[in-house]
Scaffold this active site. Structure first.
Site, PDB file in Angstrom:
ATOM      1  N   TYR A  59     -38.366 -20.822  -5.171  1.00  0.00           N
ATOM      2  CA  TYR A  59     -39.775 -21.197  -5.256  1.00  0.00           C
ATOM      3  C   TYR A  59     -40.133 -22.060  -4.052  1.00  0.00           C
ATOM      4  CZ  TYR A  59     -44.123 -23.402  -6.671  1.00  0.00           C
ATOM      5  OH  TYR A  59     -45.419 -23.842  -6.691  1.00  0.00           O
ATOM      6  N   ASP A  74     -50.104 -33.787  -0.726  1.00  0.00           N
ATOM      7  CA  ASP A  74     -50.607 -32.518  -1.265  1.00  0.00           C
ATOM      8  C   ASP A  74     -52.049 -32.711  -1.739  1.00  0.00           C
ATOM      9  OD1 ASP A  74     -50.888 -29.984  -2.282  1.00  0.00           O
ATOM     10  OD2 ASP A  74     -49.721 -30.371  -4.101  1.00  0.00           O
ATOM     11  N   ASP A 102     -46.339 -20.821  -3.685  1.00  0.00           N
ATOM     12  CA  ASP A 102     -47.632 -21.417  -4.002  1.00  0.00           C
ATOM     13  C   ASP A 102     -48.676 -20.871  -3.026  1.00  0.00           C
ATOM     14  OD1 ASP A 102     -49.722 -23.086  -4.677  1.00  0.00           O
ATOM     15  OD2 ASP A 102     -48.564 -24.939  -4.489  1.00  0.00           O
ATOM     16  N   ASP A 104     -52.005 -22.008  -3.631  1.00  0.00           N
ATOM     17  CA  ASP A 104     -53.115 -22.928  -3.909  1.00  0.00           C
ATOM     18  C   ASP A 104     -54.308 -22.187  -4.504  1.00  0.00           C
ATOM     19  OD1 ASP A 104     -51.668 -25.148  -3.081  1.00  0.00           O
ATOM     20  OD2 ASP A 104     -52.274 -24.948  -1.010  1.00  0.00           O
ATOM     21  N   HIS A 129     -48.951 -17.764  -6.780  1.00  0.00           N
ATOM     22  CA  HIS A 129     -49.855 -18.195  -7.836  1.00  0.00           C
ATOM     23  C   HIS A 129     -51.138 -18.760  -7.258  1.00  0.00           C
ATOM     24  CE1 HIS A 129     -48.652 -22.504  -7.497  1.00  0.00           C
ATOM     25  NE2 HIS A 129     -47.392 -22.100  -7.531  1.00  0.00           N
ATOM     26  N   GLU A 131     -54.817 -20.829  -8.365  1.00  0.00           N
ATOM     27  CA  GLU A 131     -55.277 -21.790  -9.354  1.00  0.00           C
ATOM     28  C   GLU A 131     -56.792 -21.902  -9.374  1.00  0.00           C
ATOM     29  OE1 GLU A 131     -54.597 -25.968  -7.075  1.00  0.00           O
ATOM     30  OE2 GLU A 131     -52.886 -24.585  -7.155  1.00  0.00           O
ATOM     31  N   CYS A 139     -52.459 -32.046  -5.922  1.00  0.00           N
ATOM     32  CA  CYS A 139     -51.302 -31.745  -6.760  1.00  0.00           C
ATOM     33  C   CYS A 139     -51.706 -31.732  -8.222  1.00  0.00           C
ATOM     34  CB  CYS A 139     -50.215 -32.790  -6.521  1.00  0.00           C
ATOM     35  SG  CYS A 139     -48.830 -32.700  -7.682  1.00  0.00           S
ATOM     36  N   ARG A 182     -52.690 -19.440 -12.446  1.00  0.00           N
ATOM     37  CA  ARG A 182     -52.462 -20.832 -12.846  1.00  0.00           C
ATOM     38  C   ARG A 182     -53.802 -21.479 -13.205  1.00  0.00           C
ATOM     39  NH1 ARG A 182     -50.120 -25.773  -8.994  1.00  0.00           N
ATOM     40  NH2 ARG A 182     -51.686 -27.305  -9.633  1.00  0.00           N
ATOM     41  N   GLU A 212     -50.682 -25.433 -16.211  1.00  0.00           N
ATOM     42  CA  GLU A 212     -50.227 -26.641 -15.536  1.00  0.00           C
ATOM     43  C   GLU A 212     -50.527 -27.881 -16.369  1.00  0.00           C
ATOM     44  OE1 GLU A 212     -48.234 -27.960 -13.727  1.00  0.00           O
ATOM     45  OE2 GLU A 212     -48.958 -28.230 -11.677  1.00  0.00           O
ATOM     46  N   ASN A 235     -43.700 -25.228 -15.063  1.00  0.00           N
ATOM     47  CA  ASN A 235     -43.569 -26.059 -13.864  1.00  0.00           C
ATOM     48  C   ASN A 235     -42.924 -27.373 -14.259  1.00  0.00           C
ATOM     49  OD1 ASN A 235     -43.842 -27.081 -11.282  1.00  0.00           O
ATOM     50  ND2 ASN A 235     -45.985 -27.637 -11.522  1.00  0.00           N
TER      51      ASN A 235
END
Length: 324
Positions: A59, A74, A102, A104, A129, A131, A139, A182, A212, A235
Site C-alpha cells: 500500500y 498530509d 492512495d 486522494d 481509492h 474519497e 488526513c 472511500r 474511514e 485502514n
C-alpha cells in the site's frame, strides 16, 4: 529480493499467460486464503523491505508520499504528478505484487479524476481509492474535514469507472484497475449517511468499500455485514480513531483488506530521529554488529544489487566483472 532477469521476479515463476497486478488482486479478494494484508510503504527502500519480508500486496500511503517526497504534512499538497511518479516506481519493483495506492480526491473534477485513473493504470498500479473530501483535503484521522456533496462524490466514482472502461477498450485486461470508494463522512454526517454513500458508490461501479475513521469494533462489523458481498477495506492507523485490529481480528470482523499506512513511516521517523539526536549529542553514531559485518553492501543487496550484477552479465556487460 526481486530479480528481473526474465521480466518477472525469480520468486514468482513466469505465468503462461501474464496476469496483471489488478487481476492478481482480484484473485486475492476472491480466494479463501485470508485477508489481504498490506504494509504501508512510501519509497523504493521501504517497498523493497516489505517485498523481502514476503508481503504479497503493498500500500502506498498519500501521507507518506507528502511527508517523504515533499517534507510537508498530509493537507492536500501532493499533486497527481507526485503520486503517480512514486506509485509507478514502487509498482515496477515487482510486477507480481499488487500495489494499492492512495489517489486522494482524484485531484479535481470528473475529467481530472479520469486522467488520474488512466495515469495510475499506465503506471501499473493494481488499485486506487477515491474519497469524498474537498480537493483541499486532509488526513482522514485529523479533525475538521470538509466533504463534497453526494452528487460530486458519485461523479468522481462514475468518472473513474468510465476511465477504466476506456482503458480496457484500448488495452484489454492491462487496462484494468480495482476501484476503492472511500468515505470520510462518518465524522460529520454519521454512520448511516456514510454507509449510504458507500452503497451508492458500489452501485456506481466501485469494487471495494472503505469506511474511514469508524470508532468501534461493532461499527466495523456492521459495515462489513451491510455492504456484503462487496469487499471492505480496513485502514489501521496507529493512534487514529479506529480501534486496533490484528489481521486475524479484521478478517473475523468481515474485512477483506487491511492496510497499515504508517508502518514504515513511523519506524523510519523514530529510528532516524534517534540517530540524529545521538549524532548531535555525542558527535558520533554507534555502529551495530550487522552494519559492521555487512557494510554499505548490505543495504545495496537488499535493494537488488546481486540481481543487477547478474542482469548486466547476462546482457554481455563487463562493468562488474571484478566485483563490487
Amino acid at each position: 529480493m526481486t530479480p528481473f532477469l526474465n521480466g518477472l521476479p525469480n520468486a514468482h515463476p513466469a505465468d503462461p499467460i501474464y496476469r496483471t497486478s489488478a487481476t492478481r488482486l482480484r484473485e486475492m479478494l476472491n480466494s479463501n486464503d485470508g485477508i489481504v494484508t498490506c504494509p504501508g510503504v512510501y519509497d523504493g527502500l521501504t517497498a523493497r523491505i516489505a517485498l523481502n519480508a514476503g508481503f504479497k500486496c503493498l500500500y502506498m500511503t498519500g501521507a507518506g508520499t507528502a511527508i517523504t517526497r515533499l517534507g510537508m504534512p498530509d493537507l492536500g499538497i501532493t499533486t497527481l504528478q507526485d503520486m503517480v511518479a512514486n506509485a509507478g516506481m514502487i509498482a515496477s519493483l515487482d510486477r507480481t505484487v499488487p500495489l494499492i495506492a492512495d489517489a486522494d480526491t482524484g485531484y479535481g473534477g470528473p475529467l481530472m479524476v479520469a486522467r488520474t485513473v488512466e495515469a495510475y493504470i499506465s503506471a501499473g498500479v493494481a488499485a486506487l481509492h477515491l474519497e469524498d473530501q474537498v480537493v483541499n483535503k486532509r488526513c482522514g484521522h485529523l479533525l475538521g474535514k470538509e466533504l463534497v456533496d453526494e452528487a460530486t462524490y458519485l461523479s468522481r466514482i462514475r468518472a473513474a469507472v468510465l476511465a477504466r472502461e476506456r482503458m480496457r477498450a484500448v488495452m484489454g485486461n492491462a487496462g484494468d484497475i480495482v476501484l476503492i470508494a472511500r468515505t470520510d463522512a462518518l465524522q460529520s454526517l454519521g454512520f448511516e449517511a456514510a454507509l449510504d454513500r458507500l452503497q451508492k458508490a458500489i452501485n456506481a461501479g466501485a469494487d471495494v468499500a472503505f469506511l474511514e475513521g469508524f470508532t468501534s469494533v461493532q461499527q466495523g462489523k456492521d459495515a462489513c455485514e451491510r455492504l456484503a458481498p462487496t469487499p471492505v477495506l480496513l485502514n489501521m492507523v496507529a493512534g487514529g480513531a479506529t480501534p486496533d485490529f490484528t489481521s486475524a481480528e479484521a478478517q473475523e470482523a468481515g474485512f477483506n483488506i487491511i492496510i497499515f499506512p504508517a508502518l514504515m513511516l513511523a519506524a523510519a521517523y523514530d529510528s532516524c530521529m534517534a540517530a540524529a539526536v545521538e549524532l548531535k549529542s555525542s558527535g558520533t553514531v554507534a555502529v551495530t554488529e550487522k552494519q559492521r559485518k555487512e557494510g554499505p553492501k548490505g543495504i545495496f543487496t537488499a535493494v537488488g544489487l546481486l540481481d543487477c550484477l547478474a542482469f548486466d552479465k547476462k546482457a554481455g556487460g563487463t562493468s562488474y566483472e571484478v566485483g563490487v
